[in-house]
Design a protein around this motif. Structure first.
Motif, PDB file in Angstrom:
ATOM      1  N   ASN A 107      17.873   4.030  29.746  1.00 15.89           N
ATOM      2  CA  ASN A 107      17.348   4.632  28.526  1.00 15.89           C
ATOM      3  C   ASN A 107      16.244   5.636  28.841  1.00 15.89           C
ATOM      4  O   ASN A 107      15.629   5.595  29.902  1.00 15.89           O
ATOM      5  N   LYS A 130      11.837  -4.666  23.635  1.00 17.70           N
ATOM      6  CA  LYS A 130      13.025  -3.862  23.799  1.00 17.70           C
ATOM      7  C   LYS A 130      13.921  -4.027  22.568  1.00 17.70           C
ATOM      8  O   LYS A 130      14.408  -5.115  22.288  1.00 17.70           O
ATOM      9  N   TRP A 185      20.933   8.054  27.422  1.00 13.48           N
ATOM     10  CA  TRP A 185      21.182   7.792  28.834  1.00 13.48           C
ATOM     11  C   TRP A 185      20.587   8.878  29.708  1.00 13.48           C
ATOM     12  O   TRP A 185      20.717  10.066  29.451  1.00 13.48           O
ATOM     13  N   THR A 231      16.501  -1.641  21.962  1.00 10.32           N
ATOM     14  CA  THR A 231      17.684  -0.831  22.154  1.00 10.32           C
ATOM     15  C   THR A 231      18.929  -1.697  22.249  1.00 10.32           C
ATOM     16  O   THR A 231      18.876  -2.871  22.598  1.00 10.32           O
ATOM     17  N   THR A 232      20.048  -1.098  21.945  1.00 10.22           N
ATOM     18  CA  THR A 232      21.330  -1.785  22.012  1.00 10.22           C
ATOM     19  C   THR A 232      22.277  -0.982  22.890  1.00 10.22           C
ATOM     20  O   THR A 232      21.962   0.100  23.369  1.00 10.22           O
ATOM     21  N   ILE A 233      23.476  -1.518  23.076  1.00  9.75           N
ATOM     22  CA  ILE A 233      24.469  -0.834  23.887  1.00  9.75           C
ATOM     23  C   ILE A 233      24.829   0.519  23.273  1.00  9.75           C
ATOM     24  O   ILE A 233      25.082   1.489  23.980  1.00  9.75           O
ATOM     25  N   CYS A 259      11.772   2.653  28.480  1.00 10.59           N
ATOM     26  CA  CYS A 259      12.038   1.220  28.359  1.00 10.59           C
ATOM     27  C   CYS A 259      10.978   0.530  27.526  1.00 10.59           C
ATOM     28  O   CYS A 259      11.043  -0.676  27.311  1.00 10.59           O
ATOM     29  N   LEU A 266      19.849  -1.444  30.389  1.00  6.41           N
ATOM     30  CA  LEU A 266      19.391  -0.447  29.422  1.00  6.41           C
ATOM     31  C   LEU A 266      17.968   0.002  29.719  1.00  6.41           C
ATOM     32  O   LEU A 266      17.611   1.154  29.481  1.00  6.41           O
ATOM     33  N   ASN A 279      22.159  -6.503  31.222  1.00  7.99           N
ATOM     34  CA  ASN A 279      22.370  -5.067  31.064  1.00  7.99           C
ATOM     35  C   ASN A 279      21.225  -4.335  31.743  1.00  7.99           C
ATOM     36  O   ASN A 279      20.199  -4.915  32.073  1.00  7.99           O
ATOM     37  N   ASP A 321      22.930   2.564  21.894  1.00  7.19           N
ATOM     38  CA  ASP A 321      21.908   3.566  22.176  1.00  7.19           C
ATOM     39  C   ASP A 321      22.038   4.165  23.564  1.00  7.19           C
ATOM     40  O   ASP A 321      21.444   5.203  23.858  1.00  7.19           O
ATOM     41  N   LEU A 322      22.830   3.516  24.416  1.00  7.42           N
ATOM     42  CA  LEU A 322      22.911   3.956  25.796  1.00  7.42           C
ATOM     43  C   LEU A 322      23.514   5.350  25.905  1.00  7.42           C
ATOM     44  O   LEU A 322      23.068   6.179  26.693  1.00  7.42           O
TER      45      LEU A 322
END
Length: 226
Positions: A148, A158, A169, A160-162, A151, A144, A142, A164-165
């Motif tokens: 994000n 890291k 974003w 963050t997850t999908i 980073c 991200l 990914n 959070d995108l």
């Protein structure tokens, strides 16, 4: 000049351009590391720039097939069946180099720049092992770290997850050191990935046309008709 010779010559010129691009692109983060740091090991963009994917994989390993293919334009060593067969064999080295360049670039894009992964921001934390390339997992790939808002988490890891995108974003700009490193990292290794893909396609193309030229033959030299 027959179709086999023309196709081979076209592949040679295309590979020559890609070789130059691969070397130049790979030198960009190396140059930034030398300019921004006191030594080559300080403040690198990524660990993977020192794997030389563009210099070795997309560069040196492609030169033999490139030289052999360009010889077809002068109707030299490629203007016979054995020459066309040899160009196909050398293209195997091109494919290996292209795959190496692609795998290193994918690993670099998956990991992100060092500023996203460690507070040390030094090659001391880099692990140079070919096992890293074989452990590539497409499901965990990914970007991200690029899209994000930041980073770098407070713990340096890291988290963050999908999901959070969508909330965080954005496309990074050059307003901070982190964003500059992210932009350079993304641009360099995405470009090297594209160079590796194109070299792979031209290498496969030359294998095909080389075997066709070996089986069907090529044109004779003009002085044989005089």
């Amino acid at each position: 000049m027959t179709c086999c010779e023309g196709w081979t010559s076209c592949n040679g010129f295309s590979l020559l351009i890609l070789v130059v691009l691969g070397v130049v692109i790979n030198c960009i983060p190396l140059g930034i590391s030398l300019v921004e740091g006191d030594s080559a090991s300080q403040n690198p963009i990524s660990c993977y720039e020192w794997w030389f994917p563009g210099i070795i994989g997309a560069g040196l390993m492609v030169i033999p097939a490139t030289t052999m293919s360009l010889a077809a334009r002068k109707r030299a060593c490629c203007n016979n069946k054995s020459g066309m067969f040899l160009s196909s064999l050398l293209s195997v080295i091109t494919i290996v180099g292209a795959v190496y360049c692609m795998l290193v670039s994918l690993q670099a894009l998956m990991a992100g720049p060092l500023i996203c992964n460690t507070q040390a921001n030094s090659t001391v934390s880099c692990k140079f092992s070919l096992r890293n390339l074989s452990n590539f997992d497409p499901e965990s790939f990914n970007l991200l770290w690029f899209f994000n808002d930041t980073c770098v988490s407070p713990t340096g890891l890291k988290t963050t997850t999908i999901n959070d995108l969508g909330n965080n974003w954005r496309i990074p700009n050059s307003g901070s050191e982190e964003d500059r490193h992210r932009i350079f990292h993304f641009s360099v290794f995405l470009s090297l990935l594209l160079v590796g893909i194109l070299e792979l396609l031209f290498g496969l193309s030359q294998i095909l046309i080389g075997f066709l030229g070996c089986l069907c033959g090529v044109s004779r030299r003009r002085n044989q008709f005089v």
